[in-house]
Design a protein around this motif. Structure first.
Motif, PDB file in Angstrom:
ATOM      1  N   MET A 138     -27.970-117.590  24.877  1.00 23.66           N
ATOM      2  CA  MET A 138     -29.358-117.914  25.149  1.00 23.66           C
ATOM      3  C   MET A 138     -30.152-116.612  25.204  1.00 23.66           C
ATOM      4  SD  MET A 138     -30.834-119.451  28.791  1.00 23.66           S
ATOM      5  CE  MET A 138     -29.285-120.144  29.145  1.00 23.66           C
ATOM      6  N   SER A 139     -31.203-116.577  24.477  1.00 27.23           N
ATOM      7  CA  SER A 139     -32.010-115.364  24.430  1.00 27.23           C
ATOM      8  C   SER A 139     -33.152-115.404  25.441  1.00 27.23           C
ATOM      9  CB  SER A 139     -32.571-115.173  23.024  1.00 27.23           C
ATOM     10  OG  SER A 139     -33.361-114.021  22.981  1.00 27.23           O
ATOM     11  N   LEU A 140     -33.823-116.535  25.518  1.00 27.43           N
ATOM     12  CA  LEU A 140     -34.984-116.630  26.401  1.00 27.43           C
ATOM     13  C   LEU A 140     -34.907-117.908  27.228  1.00 27.43           C
ATOM     14  CD1 LEU A 140     -38.445-115.395  25.611  1.00 27.43           C
ATOM     15  CD2 LEU A 140     -38.225-117.531  26.825  1.00 27.43           C
ATOM     16  N   LEU A 141     -35.106-117.763  28.520  1.00 21.56           N
ATOM     17  CA  LEU A 141     -35.083-118.878  29.456  1.00 21.56           C
ATOM     18  C   LEU A 141     -36.463-119.034  30.078  1.00 21.56           C
ATOM     19  CD1 LEU A 141     -33.591-120.997  31.263  1.00 21.56           C
ATOM     20  CD2 LEU A 141     -33.064-119.093  32.809  1.00 21.56           C
ATOM     21  N   VAL A 142     -37.013-120.233  29.992  1.00 20.48           N
ATOM     22  CA  VAL A 142     -38.270-120.549  30.663  1.00 20.48           C
ATOM     23  C   VAL A 142     -37.937-121.394  31.882  1.00 20.48           C
ATOM     24  CG1 VAL A 142     -40.485-121.753  30.517  1.00 20.48           C
ATOM     25  CG2 VAL A 142     -39.650-120.441  28.554  1.00 20.48           C
ATOM     26  N   ILE A 143     -38.274-120.881  33.056  1.00 15.87           N
ATOM     27  CA  ILE A 143     -38.111-121.619  34.295  1.00 15.87           C
ATOM     28  C   ILE A 143     -39.466-122.254  34.577  1.00 15.87           C
ATOM     29  CG2 ILE A 143     -37.611-121.481  36.764  1.00 15.87           C
ATOM     30  CD1 ILE A 143     -36.297-118.738  34.653  1.00 15.87           C
ATOM     31  N   SER A 182     -40.110-126.509  19.439  1.00 15.65           N
ATOM     32  CA  SER A 182     -39.768-126.072  18.075  1.00 15.65           C
ATOM     33  C   SER A 182     -39.171-124.663  18.061  1.00 15.65           C
ATOM     34  CB  SER A 182     -41.011-126.119  17.182  1.00 15.65           C
ATOM     35  OG  SER A 182     -41.972-125.193  17.646  1.00 15.65           O
ATOM     36  N   THR A 183     -38.840-124.147  19.220  1.00 15.05           N
ATOM     37  CA  THR A 183     -38.249-122.807  19.328  1.00 15.05           C
ATOM     38  C   THR A 183     -36.814-122.932  19.855  1.00 15.05           C
ATOM     39  OG1 THR A 183     -38.886-122.401  21.628  1.00 15.05           O
ATOM     40  CG2 THR A 183     -40.530-121.885  19.932  1.00 15.05           C
ATOM     41  N   SER A 184     -36.116-121.824  19.927  1.00 13.47           N
ATOM     42  CA  SER A 184     -34.749-121.825  20.463  1.00 13.47           C
ATOM     43  C   SER A 184     -34.717-121.528  21.964  1.00 13.47           C
ATOM     44  CB  SER A 184     -33.899-120.802  19.711  1.00 13.47           C
ATOM     45  OG  SER A 184     -34.439-119.513  19.900  1.00 13.47           O
ATOM     46  N   VAL A 185     -35.860-121.570  22.587  1.00 13.74           N
ATOM     47  CA  VAL A 185     -35.987-121.288  24.016  1.00 13.74           C
ATOM     48  C   VAL A 185     -35.327-122.404  24.837  1.00 13.74           C
ATOM     49  CG1 VAL A 185     -37.697-121.125  25.879  1.00 13.74           C
ATOM     50  CG2 VAL A 185     -38.100-119.970  23.714  1.00 13.74           C
ATOM     51  N   LEU A 244     -29.491-108.980  36.780  1.00 10.37           N
ATOM     52  CA  LEU A 244     -30.713-109.187  35.998  1.00 10.37           C
ATOM     53  C   LEU A 244     -31.337-107.874  35.520  1.00 10.37           C
ATOM     54  CD1 LEU A 244     -32.248-112.008  38.208  1.00 10.37           C
ATOM     55  CD2 LEU A 244     -30.675-112.197  36.271  1.00 10.37           C
ATOM     56  N   ALA A 245     -30.685-106.777  35.801  1.00  5.55           N
ATOM     57  CA  ALA A 245     -31.232-105.460  35.447  1.00  5.55           C
ATOM     58  C   ALA A 245     -31.551-105.373  33.961  1.00  5.55           C
ATOM     59  CB  ALA A 245     -30.249-104.365  35.839  1.00  5.55           C
ATOM     60  N   ASN A 246     -32.725-104.847  33.691  1.00  2.00           N
ATOM     61  CA  ASN A 246     -33.226-104.576  32.342  1.00  2.00           C
ATOM     62  C   ASN A 246     -33.599-105.812  31.528  1.00  2.00           C
ATOM     63  OD1 ASN A 246     -33.064-101.721  32.625  1.00  2.00           O
ATOM     64  ND2 ASN A 246     -30.847-101.927  32.412  1.00  2.00           N
ATOM     65  N   LYS A 247     -33.541-106.991  32.117  1.00  2.47           N
ATOM     66  CA  LYS A 247     -34.044-108.182  31.425  1.00  2.47           C
ATOM     67  C   LYS A 247     -35.572-108.166  31.519  1.00  2.47           C
ATOM     68  CE  LYS A 247     -29.988-110.960  32.578  1.00  2.47           C
ATOM     69  NZ  LYS A 247     -29.462-111.500  31.347  1.00  2.47           N
ATOM     70  N   THR A 248     -36.223-108.917  30.664  1.00  2.00           N
ATOM     71  CA  THR A 248     -37.674-109.056  30.734  1.00  2.00           C
ATOM     72  C   THR A 248     -38.022-110.156  31.735  1.00  2.00           C
ATOM     73  OG1 THR A 248     -37.931-108.335  28.453  1.00  2.00           O
ATOM     74  CG2 THR A 248     -39.752-109.583  29.395  1.00  2.00           C
ATOM     75  N   GLN A 285     -50.262-122.811  20.659  1.00  2.00           N
ATOM     76  CA  GLN A 285     -49.783-121.993  19.537  1.00  2.00           C
ATOM     77  C   GLN A 285     -49.673-120.525  19.944  1.00  2.00           C
ATOM     78  OE1 GLN A 285     -52.703-123.160  16.585  1.00  2.00           O
ATOM     79  NE2 GLN A 285     -51.308-124.654  15.683  1.00  2.00           N
ATOM     80  N   ALA A 286     -50.641-120.066  20.722  1.00  4.32           N
ATOM     81  CA  ALA A 286     -50.591-118.687  21.211  1.00  4.32           C
ATOM     82  C   ALA A 286     -49.381-118.485  22.134  1.00  4.32           C
ATOM     83  CB  ALA A 286     -51.892-118.341  21.944  1.00  4.32           C
ATOM     84  N   TYR A 287     -49.048-119.510  22.906  1.00  6.07           N
ATOM     85  CA  TYR A 287     -47.875-119.452  23.786  1.00  6.07           C
ATOM     86  C   TYR A 287     -46.602-119.302  22.955  1.00  6.07           C
ATOM     87  CZ  TYR A 287     -44.891-120.736  27.824  1.00  6.07           C
ATOM     88  OH  TYR A 287     -43.972-120.743  28.846  1.00  6.07           O
ATOM     89  N   GLN A 288     -46.484-120.066  21.877  1.00  5.07           N
ATOM     90  CA  GLN A 288     -45.329-119.944  20.993  1.00  5.07           C
ATOM     91  C   GLN A 288     -45.202-118.509  20.477  1.00  5.07           C
ATOM     92  OE1 GLN A 288     -46.068-122.750  17.825  1.00  5.07           O
ATOM     93  NE2 GLN A 288     -44.567-124.188  18.620  1.00  5.07           N
ATOM     94  N   GLU A 289     -46.299-117.929  20.059  1.00  2.00           N
ATOM     95  CA  GLU A 289     -46.281-116.555  19.526  1.00  2.00           C
ATOM     96  C   GLU A 289     -45.922-115.553  20.622  1.00  2.00           C
ATOM     97  OE1 GLU A 289     -46.406-115.664  16.293  1.00  2.00           O
ATOM     98  OE2 GLU A 289     -46.367-117.850  16.025  1.00  2.00           O
ATOM     99  N   TRP A 290     -46.471-115.738  21.803  1.00  6.76           N
ATOM    100  CA  TRP A 290     -46.178-114.853  22.942  1.00  6.76           C
ATOM    101  C   TRP A 290     -44.689-114.917  23.273  1.00  6.76           C
ATOM    102  CZ3 TRP A 290     -44.781-116.025  28.140  1.00  6.76           C
ATOM    103  CH2 TRP A 290     -44.906-114.963  29.040  1.00  6.76           C
ATOM    104  N   ILE A 291     -44.148-116.136  23.295  1.00  2.00           N
ATOM    105  CA  ILE A 291     -42.723-116.332  23.583  1.00  2.00           C
ATOM    106  C   ILE A 291     -41.869-115.614  22.522  1.00  2.00           C
ATOM    107  CG2 ILE A 291     -40.878-118.099  23.476  1.00  2.00           C
ATOM    108  CD1 ILE A 291     -42.187-118.156  26.192  1.00  2.00           C
ATOM    109  N   LYS A 292     -42.240-115.766  21.261  1.00  2.60           N
ATOM    110  CA  LYS A 292     -41.482-115.108  20.185  1.00  2.60           C
ATOM    111  C   LYS A 292     -41.471-113.598  20.376  1.00  2.60           C
ATOM    112  CE  LYS A 292     -42.350-118.623  16.666  1.00  2.60           C
ATOM    113  NZ  LYS A 292     -43.128-118.934  15.465  1.00  2.60           N
ATOM    114  N   GLY A 293     -42.557-113.062  20.890  1.00  4.38           N
ATOM    115  CA  GLY A 293     -42.631-111.629  21.136  1.00  4.38           C
ATOM    116  C   GLY A 293     -41.718-111.164  22.266  1.00  4.38           C
ATOM    117  N   LEU A 294     -41.322-112.066  23.144  1.00 10.37           N
ATOM    118  CA  LEU A 294     -40.435-111.706  24.250  1.00 10.37           C
ATOM    119  C   LEU A 294     -38.962-111.848  23.885  1.00 10.37           C
ATOM    120  CD1 LEU A 294     -42.190-113.544  27.234  1.00 10.37           C
ATOM    121  CD2 LEU A 294     -42.270-111.107  26.704  1.00 10.37           C
ATOM    122  N   ALA A 295     -38.696-112.685  22.910  1.00  9.53           N
ATOM    123  CA  ALA A 295     -37.286-113.001  22.558  1.00  9.53           C
ATOM    124  C   ALA A 295     -36.594-111.845  21.882  1.00  9.53           C
ATOM    125  CB  ALA A 295     -37.245-114.238  21.669  1.00  9.53           C
TER     126      ALA A 295
END
Length: 169
Positions: free
Chosen positions: A1-6, A27-30, A95-99, A159-169
């Protein structure tokens, strides 16, 4: 798992904005962990949540702002899951160094946060949590004036949220 949304919204079924943001992630792998769906009685499975955090490279906490803070279950999540020996302390480096990022919906308009009570100052406790657990605090994704957001503006925000998320992954 690359990105987790809580996700922490106490009534997601009635939420127009947070529901749209969650749908935008489908539509993402989140991986989305909906705290109120998982723990309606506030009895958090700490081991399961810590396992999710370990597997993720980036952490996003999505919630509506209530009284200049997060919903109660998210506060409890921080208290119960980010424990000594896991998230902090001499051996708590999981959790060190995670975003560490926030995706916040606000009923207020952007200009409503000024002076001593700027949004940056209101978010200081979250920045402090991120610092304390050794994560990298990212610029938050903010959705203002949620009660007055048109359908078109909400679609653009999703749509902006999708792009923002992609930038964090």
């Amino acid at each position: 798992m690359s990105l987790l949304v809580i996700l922490a919204h106490p009534n997601l079924a009635q939420s127009r904005v947070n529901k749209a943001l969650k749908i935008a992630l489908s539509s993402t792998s989140v991986v989305v962990s909906d705290l109120y769906a998982l723990y309606p009685n506030f009895s958090i499975d700490i081991a399961s949540e810590q396992d999710k955090l370990i597997k993720a490279k980036s952490l996003v906490f999505q919630f509506p702002m209530f009284w200049y803070s997060c919903p109660a279950l998210l506060k409890q999540y921080f208290d119960d899951v980010l424990t000594y020996g896991f998230a902090y302390g001499s051996k708590g480096k999981a959790l060190a160094n995670k975003t560490f990022a926030l995706a916040i919906s606000l009923g207020a308009r952007e200009g409503d946060f000024q002076g001593r009570f700027s949004l940056e100052s209101v978010l200081t406790p979250f920045q402090a949590i991120s610092h304390f657990i050794g994560t990298k605090y990212a610029k938050p994704f903010l959705t203002y004036d949620t009660g007055n957001l048109s359908d078109t503006a909400l679609k653009a925000q999703a749509q902006a949220y999708q792009e923002w998320i992609k930038g964090l992954a």
